[in-house]
Structures are given as structure tokens and as C-alpha cells.
Design an enzyme around this catalytic site. Structure first.
Site, PDB file in Angstrom:
ATOM      1  N   ASP A   1       0.865  -1.179   0.000  1.00 61.43           N
ATOM      2  CA  ASP A   1       0.000   0.000   0.000  1.00 61.43           C
ATOM      3  C   ASP A   1       0.911   1.242   0.000  1.00 61.43           C
ATOM      4  O   ASP A   1       2.137   1.143   0.109  1.00 61.43           O
ATOM      5  CB  ASP A   1      -0.971  -0.005   1.192  1.00 61.43           C
ATOM      6  CG  ASP A   1      -2.205   0.864   0.910  1.00 61.43           C
ATOM      7  OD1 ASP A   1      -2.162   1.685  -0.032  1.00 61.43           O
ATOM      8  OD2 ASP A   1      -3.204   0.743   1.630  1.00 61.43           O
TER       9      ASP A   1
HETATM   10  C1  BGC Z   1      -5.058   3.212   0.237  1.00 60.82           C
HETATM   11  C2  BGC Z   1      -5.246   2.202  -0.869  1.00 60.82           C
HETATM   12  C3  BGC Z   1      -5.145   2.881  -2.212  1.00 60.82           C
HETATM   13  C4  BGC Z   1      -3.802   3.569  -2.297  1.00 60.82           C
HETATM   14  C5  BGC Z   1      -3.540   4.237  -3.629  1.00 60.82           C
HETATM   15  C6  BGC Z   1      -3.829   4.073   0.023  1.00 60.82           C
HETATM   16  O1  BGC Z   1      -3.780   5.137   0.906  1.00 60.82           O
HETATM   17  O2  BGC Z   1      -5.002   2.539   1.461  1.00 60.82           O
HETATM   18  O3  BGC Z   1      -6.467   1.541  -0.714  1.00 60.82           O
HETATM   19  O4  BGC Z   1      -5.321   1.957  -3.235  1.00 60.82           O
HETATM   20  O5  BGC Z   1      -3.742   4.554  -1.290  1.00 60.82           O
HETATM   21  O6  BGC Z   1      -4.272   5.381  -3.771  1.00 60.82           O
END
Ligand code: BGC
Length: 761
Positions: free
Chosen positions: A297
Site C-alpha cells: 500500500d
Molecule cells: C489506500 C489504498 C489505495 C492507495 C492508492 C492508500 O492510501 O489505502 O487503498 O489503493 O492509497 O491510492
């Protein structure tokens, strides 16, 4: 020497081209899942590419670079990094000319000529916004889930996006958690079948179709179990719970051929998910045989420092690499340190090769080696009529009617006062994670009422959901005087749910409750419509209103769907995908809880105000309940009213005892005893009465949608086998256990007709 080198390179290129043709031909006739034959060709191709790559090229592939979708120009630095092969994928590049330019640099100028993947959070629609995922889950409808993600894929791929970070498959049992809005709710079975449908929609019949986008099962794993619903928090998940509750939706996603998996922010039992070898190598790769790409993530690799698991960026990189995490989102621990870590023998070189293979495999399956550029025939497929119609249908099927004291549907002659901060909130009704949907396209209730020529008066009363001002109250009371019914569209702004937007209290913010109380004194019936990213506690106002309709954040077509429901052109078809709490203090709450040694029950319940003053200190008669709010949710999992009534009758099971290889048929008759045609979602639950570890009081094992005309009866059949009764116990044995089982067939998790059977060894 030089000529020889060049010949070798030419040979490799020709070989690669030849393999692309074969691999692509095989891929195009395949589903998302890949057969052994295809996989041999795939692997040969991947090896041939890998053989041409330097260690720097390989590390470049593991880099998912984050950009801002609001950037007006393409930075020279980014272009140079792509040129040098330092980037494997990009996130949030939203201008098509930038996508094209960067891809051209990658495939023509970078050392290994490997195409980039462009990713984006396409969560519940791209331009045409569907209800938020918890809303879509309320449809209990795989066709709705699949069509929403298919349309999202068609729209997003037209601007070069070939990878979405969805579906979110985190079981969520605490409505304080802001990300419950993005979740499939509290039940592993429902989450599993919806997850599969989303993936089928995103990835289409074949991943290398230009309108297909790679899906990403996230967040692996346990993110929804964060303590107290506080985002990014700790999770403590014993292995049986992990395997019985949190893992099944991911297993189902893998069965559906999901291309990628994202690690979660949280730690689990002390080890962050992004550096968790047990979860990534043992469970995901060895047991579940995942052969796609694992992405971290956003910054979750370097966040292992703040977790107190890594001392610095280098160690975080080492831990993520050794855990088997392939591609790093936004942080750059691999870019900065992987080469040294390999030199120092702290990370094996073949580990890096594995990462790159996993990445190339998905790029190949997406057809990017053959067609790296977006399909110009699929341009700007936004807000098509069919897309908008599907979004409206999804909003109707997601709406859950929680209370109706004979007020809905309204007749067209009713004079309505349309009130409330969400009645005309085009941005907010789209909900969280809608970067690309444009509010100008939202059909709000106000717009829809106007378009339908409804006899109504609009009074906004509160400017937004957190507006605390009571200045307008008197004016509102005067304004509603000429109306027969008040339709109050309340809720939360979109920004109050989603990532990092947890709440400790989950009632209607601002002065909304006060205004409802004041309006109830006018004696006019009130239809309360809620648009929110989570269940909202309404115990304080439920008696002041005549109907409650939950429409979640319903997306672009939300107002149009509501207008049709309110006037009875359609009925609300949704059922709760989670238990609706009475108070936040009751959370986490879920229907499939364990029994405890002192299960709460009506007979023993002691209410706080019934305890005599000065009572003798005693725990007798006290069970697992709250003195003030009892032991049940406000509305149970699976609950939802329609505009007609159903009766369940004549539950029959084919046998009292079944063997491990036998199938039990469970039949029930459902009759529409109301006054209009309607749809019921017939739900089937089991309980394993005694287990080698304690088992939930009920578990959803199946459901069916039935449409019934007035007076019509249908027989609905469910089948049960030992396979569906398996669970993992404390000894890690995954099996069904002989013994007694209770079954229920009914309209929600707290009611239904009951029977029992015995599973015999
Ligand atoms: C979130 C993810 C997301 C990623 C990209 C993160 O902060 O937890 O779910 O896909 O950002 O935007």
C-alpha cells in the site's frame, strides 16, 4: 565483439516478439485464469525478458511511482526515470497525453523496453459513479457488482488505466471505521461472492482485452479489524479467525483469477502485513498458489519504521523483500537499497527475479507487450446512457428500507417538502474515493424531483451535514406548512467516511437531529432518507420519523433512484450487509459472533433503569449484554423492507442425518402476502452447535433473490454439504466436524424458520 553483442540482442528481440505473438494468442482465448499450457509459454516469455535485464532494470520494475492526478505538466525527472528503466508502474497519471508519452519512452527508450502499467483507484465507478461499495454490497446482487466494475473498467481503460486498486475485500465489523464505506460488510460469504463478481467485471473475459483492467484484492489482510475502528491501527487476529473470516474473500478473489493483491497498512499480531512472510509466502503463494503481483500500500514499506518493526528504510526494504512483497507503492526502499541488500547477501537475487517475473506476468496477461498503448477506438466512453441506467439500477438495488409506517410509497398527489443538506449535494452523494466522477453529472434528489414534475417545495435548511446553525429552523417550520409530507435527506458529507475518516460517534452530525425533532412537532409525516458512508445511529430520532430509507452514498444517479423509490415506481431492494448498531458504544458488532458462556437473552436481560437503587452487588441474571442498550443491533444483518410482505412456511429438509459425501436439500415456501409484486432475498444460515473450537451463532451459507406476484408462492431450495461446513480450528485442521447443526431460512440473521440435522462420520 560489438557485432556479436548486437546480434545477440537482435536475436533476443526476435525471440521475444515471437513469444509475445504465441503468448498473446493463447491469452486472448483464455479467461483470466491461465492453463498449464499457456503458463509454459508465458513463463518462457517472461524468462526471455528477464534474461535481458540488468539488476537495475529489475529493481526498476518493482517501483510503482505515485504522481498527482492534478499535475499540469509531466516532470522531466519522471520522464528521465522512465527512460532509465527506474519505474515499473505509475499511479494517478490521468492525462492521456502523459500516459502515451511515458509509455512511448518506456517501450522505445528504456533499457529493457518493458511497458509500464498505469494504475488508479477506480473503486465504485470511474466517471459514472455507482453507490459506494458498502451500498453495492447491500444489493446482495452479483450482477450489480459485476456490471458496476465492468462499466468502471470500460471508462477507465479509455484513458489508459489498466490497473485498479479494487475490490476492497476487508471484512469490516465496526462502523466507526471510515473505510467501512469501501468494504463489502461483515460477512465472509457475501464478501466472497461479491468480490468474485467485481473481479469478473474489472478483468472481463480476458485480461488482454483493451477494456479489461487488472483488479487488486486489497487490503491483505485484516485491515478491517483495526482496534476501535481507528484507521491504520493494530490488529490482533488469531489464525482460526484469520482463516475463517478474513481470508475467504481473498481465496475467492484468487479463484476468480485476480491479477494483483495489495498488502495492508496494519500490523497483524505484531508483524506489519507488508513485511509478513507467513502471510505473503506461506499463505498467499504456497497455500493459495497466487502467481500474480503483490503490491504494497502507499508507503506501507517505509511505514514499518513507524510501526517499530524496521529501524530504517533499508531494513524496511529488506523485510518487505524477504517477506515476498513484489512492487513498492510510492516509497523507494527497493530503489534505494535492494541492490546493496543483494550484494550484502541479505536478500537473495532470485527473490528479485521472482518479483520481476510476477510483475512481467501481469504485464503480459494484460497484453501490454503487444499493445502497450491505449485503444484509441475505446475513447472517452463516459456517462453513456447504458452506464447511467446501470448506476441507477444499482442505487435502487442498494437502497435499504429500514422503517415504513405505511407512508411509503408516496402518491403523486402528495405535496412534499424536500429538506436537508443532502437533498442537493452533488459531490457528497458520490461518496468517498471518487476522484474522477464529476459532480455536474450527479442527479440529486432535487434535480430528479424537478425532472419528474413532482409537486414539491425545496428547503435546504442546513448548508451541509455538519452545519450546526439553527437560524433557519423557524423559517423551515413556516415553509413546510403547506406540505403533506416531509422528505428529509440527511446524512454525512462524503468526506466524513473513507480512508483516515473514522468517527467515534456515528449519529447525524451538525443540527440535523435537532431539526428532525423540531419538524416532528409539526405533526407532518417525515420520510428520513440517509446518505452516508456508514450506518448512522438513529435511536434518538427513530420515533420522530415515519420511514427510514438508507441510500448510502448512492452515486451519480442517486437522486433519480430515490425519486422512483419514494413514489413507488420501484421498491427499495437492498438488505443490510452489516448489523446496524444502536450506539457506537456497541461496536464492533456482527451477527456471526460466538455464543459466550452467558449468552444474552430476553428472559435474563436486566435493563439499567430496572435495577433497584441500592441493589445488592450481584452478577446473577446478568449475561453478555449492555444494561443501557441491550444485546441486539438496531437492525440485523440481512434486514430490509420492501413495499410488500412475505411469509415463510413449510421448511423441509431432505434428511435428518447426512454423511460427509451427501447433500442435504433444504426447502422453504415463500409467499407474497402483500399488495404488490415484490422481491425478497431469501437467506440461509447454519450453526455448527459444538465444535473443536467454538463456532459462530449463525453463518450465512446461501441466499436467493425471488420475485413474487401478489399471492404467489415459490419453493426455494438450498443445498448443504460438508464442504460448506468446513472451518479451521486451533490445530490448523480445515475440516467439517461431525455433529448437530441448526439451520434457518428467513429474511435476516435474527429470524427465520428453524430446523436441525446431524452430520455423521
Ligand atoms: C489506500 C489504498 C489505495 C492507495 C492508492 C492508500 O492510501 O489505502 O487503498 O489503493 O492509497 O491510492
Amino acid at each position: 565483439m560489438m557485432i556479436l553483442e548486437n546480434l545477440k540482442y537482435l536475436n533476443t528481440i526476435l525471440m521475444r516478439y515471437y513469444l509475445i505473438i504465441i503468448a498473446s494468442a493463447l491469452m486472448s482465448c483464455s479467461q483470466s485464469k491461465v492453463s498449464t499450457k499457456e503458463s509454459n509459454v508465458e513463463e518462457k516469455f517472461i524468462d526471455s525478458v528477464l534474461a535481458t535485464m540488468s539488476i537495475d532494470d529489475k529493481i526498476g520494475q518493482t517501483n510503482l511511482r505515485g504522481t498527482s492526478s492534478r499535475a499540469k505538466t509531466l516532470s522531466d525527472e519522471l520522464k528521465e526515470d522512465v527512460r532509465q528503466g527506474k519505474v515499473g508502474a505509475l499511479l494517478n497519471v490521468m492525462k492521456v497525453e502523459f500516459v502515451d508519452e511515458l509509455q512511448k519512452i518506456a517501450v522505445e527508450e528504456s533499457p529493457s523496453k518493458v511497458p509500464l502499467i498505469f494504475g488508479r483507484d477506480v473503486i465504485h465507478g470511474f466517471k459514472t459513479i455507482f453507490p459506494i461499495p458498502i451500498g453495492l454490497a447491500a444489493s446482495w446482487d452479483t450482477d450489480v457488482a459485476k456490471s458496476s466494475s465492468r462499466i468502471a473498467a470500460i471508462e477507465a481503460s479509455s484513458v489508459g488505466i489498466r490497473w485498479t486498486f479494487a475490490p476492497m475485500l476487508d471484512i469490516a465489523r465496526d462502523s466507526r471505521w471510515g473505510r467501512i464505506a469501501e468494504s463489502p460488510g461483515e460477512d465472509p460469504y457475501l464478501a466472497s461472492i461479491l468480490g468474485k463478481a467485481y473481479i469478473e467485471g474489472f478483468q472481463g473475459d480476458s485480461l488482454n482485452n483493451p477494456t479489461s483492467i487488472a483488479a487488486c484484492a486489497k487490503h491483505y489482510i485484516g485491515y478491517g479489524a483495526v482496534i476501535g475502528g481507528r484507521d491504520y491501527n493494530t490488529t490482533i487476529i488469531p489464525e482460526p479467525l484469520l482463516r475463517n473470516v478474513y481470508l475467504p474473500p481473498f481465496q475467492s478473489a484468487l479463484d476468480a483469477g485476480v491479477a494483483t493483491v495489495m498488502t495492508s497498512f496494519n500490523e497483524i499480531n505484531g508483524i506489519p502485513a507488508t513485511g509478513n512472510e507467513f502471510l505473503l509466502k506461506q499463505v498467499l503463494r504456497d497455500e493459495l498458489k497466487f502467481d500474480g503481483l503483490v503490491v504494497s500500500d502507499w508507503d506501507s514499506v517505509v511505514e514499518m519504521i513507524a510501526h517499530g518493526y524496521a529501524k530504517d528504510e533499508k531494513q524496511a526494504g529488506e523485510q518487505a523483500a524477504n517477506a515476498g512483497m513484489d512492487m513498492e507503492m510510492t516509497s523507494r526502499a527497493y530503489e534505494h537499497h535492494l541492490k546493496d541488500l543483494i550484494k550484502e547477501g541479505k536478500v537473495a537475487e532470485h527473490q528479485l527475479d521472482e518479483f520481476v517475473k510476477n510483475i512481467l506476468r501481469i504485464k503480459l496477461r494484460l497484453g501490454l507487450f503487444e499493445t502497450p498503448y491505449r485503444d484509441k477506438n475505446n475513447e472517452a466512453n463516459f456517462y453513456k446512457e447504458t452506464h447511467l441506467a446501470a448506476a441507477k439500477e444499482a442505487a435502487i438495488k442498494s437502497s435499504v428500507l429500514l422503517k415504513n409506517s405505511d407512508i411509503l410509497p408516496l402518491s403523486s398527489a402528495t405535496k412534499v417538502a424536500l429538506i436537508g443538506p443532502l437533498a442537493d449535494a452533488p459531490l457528497d452523494q458520490m461518496g468517498t474515493w471518487t476522484f474522477d466522477g464529476e459532480k455536474e453529472h450527479s442527479i440529486t434528489p432535487l434535480k430528479a424531483f424537478k425532472a419528474a414534475n413532482i409537486n414539491f417545495k425545496y428547503i435546504r435548511a442546513l448548508t451541509h451535514s455538519r452545519d450546526k446553525s439553527k437560524k433557519q429552523f423557524q423559517k423551515v417550520i413556516n415553509d413546510v406548512k403547506g406540505s403533506d409530507v416531509i422528505v428529509f435527506v440527511a446524512g454525512e458529507e462524503a468526506i466524513l467516511s473513507g480512508e483516515a475518516h473514522s468517527r467515534a460517534t456515528i449519529d447525524l452530525p451538525g443540527a440535523q437531529e435537532d431539526l428532525i425533532k423540531v419538524l416532528s412537532k409539526t405533526g407532518k409525516p417525515i420520510v428520513l432518507v440517509i446518505m452516508a458512508g456508514r450506518p448512522i445511529t438513529i435511536t434518538k430520532i427513530i420515533d420522530d420519523v415515519d420511514a427510514v430509507l438508507m441510500s448510502w452514498h448512492p452515486g451519480t444517479m442517486g437522486g433519480a433512484a430515490l425519486q422512483e423509490i419514494i413514489y413507488g415506481l420501484r421498491e427499495p431492494e437492498g438488505r443490510l450487509p452489516l448489523s446496524w448498531p444502536k450506539e457506537a458504544g456497541q461496536l464492533p458488532y456482527f451477527y456471526n459472533h460466538k455464543s459466550t458462556g452467558r449468552p444474552a437473552n430476553k428472559k435474563d436481560y436486566v435493563a439499567m433503569y430496572d435495577i433497584p437503587v441500592g441493589a445488592w452487588q450481584s452478577s446473577l441474571g446478568n449475561d453478555s449484554h449492555y444494561l443501557d442498550i441491550g444485546y441486539t443491533p438496531h437492525f440485523p444483518f440481512g434486514f430490509g423492507l420492501g413495499y410488500t410482505d412475505f411469509e415463510y412456511d413449510n421448511l423441509q429438509i431432505s434428511k435428518d442425518t447426512i454423511g460427509f459425501n451427501e447433500i442435504l436439500n433444504v426447502k422453504v415456501s415463500v409467499t407474497n402476502v402483500g399488495e404488490r409484486t415484490g422481491k425478497e432475498i431469501v437467506q440461509f444460515y447454519t450453526q455448527d452447535v459444538v465444535g473443536s473450537i467454538t463456532r459462530p451463532v449463525r453463518e450465512l451459507k446461501g441466499f436467493q433473490h425471488v420475485n413474487l406476484n401478489v399471492g404467489e408462492t415459490k419453493e426455494v431450495t438450498f443445498k448443504v454439504s460438508a464442504e460448506q461446513l468446513k472451518f479451521t480450528n486451533h490445530k490448523k485442521i480445515h475440516a467439517a466436524e461431525a455433529g448437530d447443526f441448526n439451520i434457518w431460512v428467513g429474511p435476516d440473521a435474527e429470524s427465520g424458520l428453524k430446523d436441525t440435522f446431524y452430520l455423521k462420520k
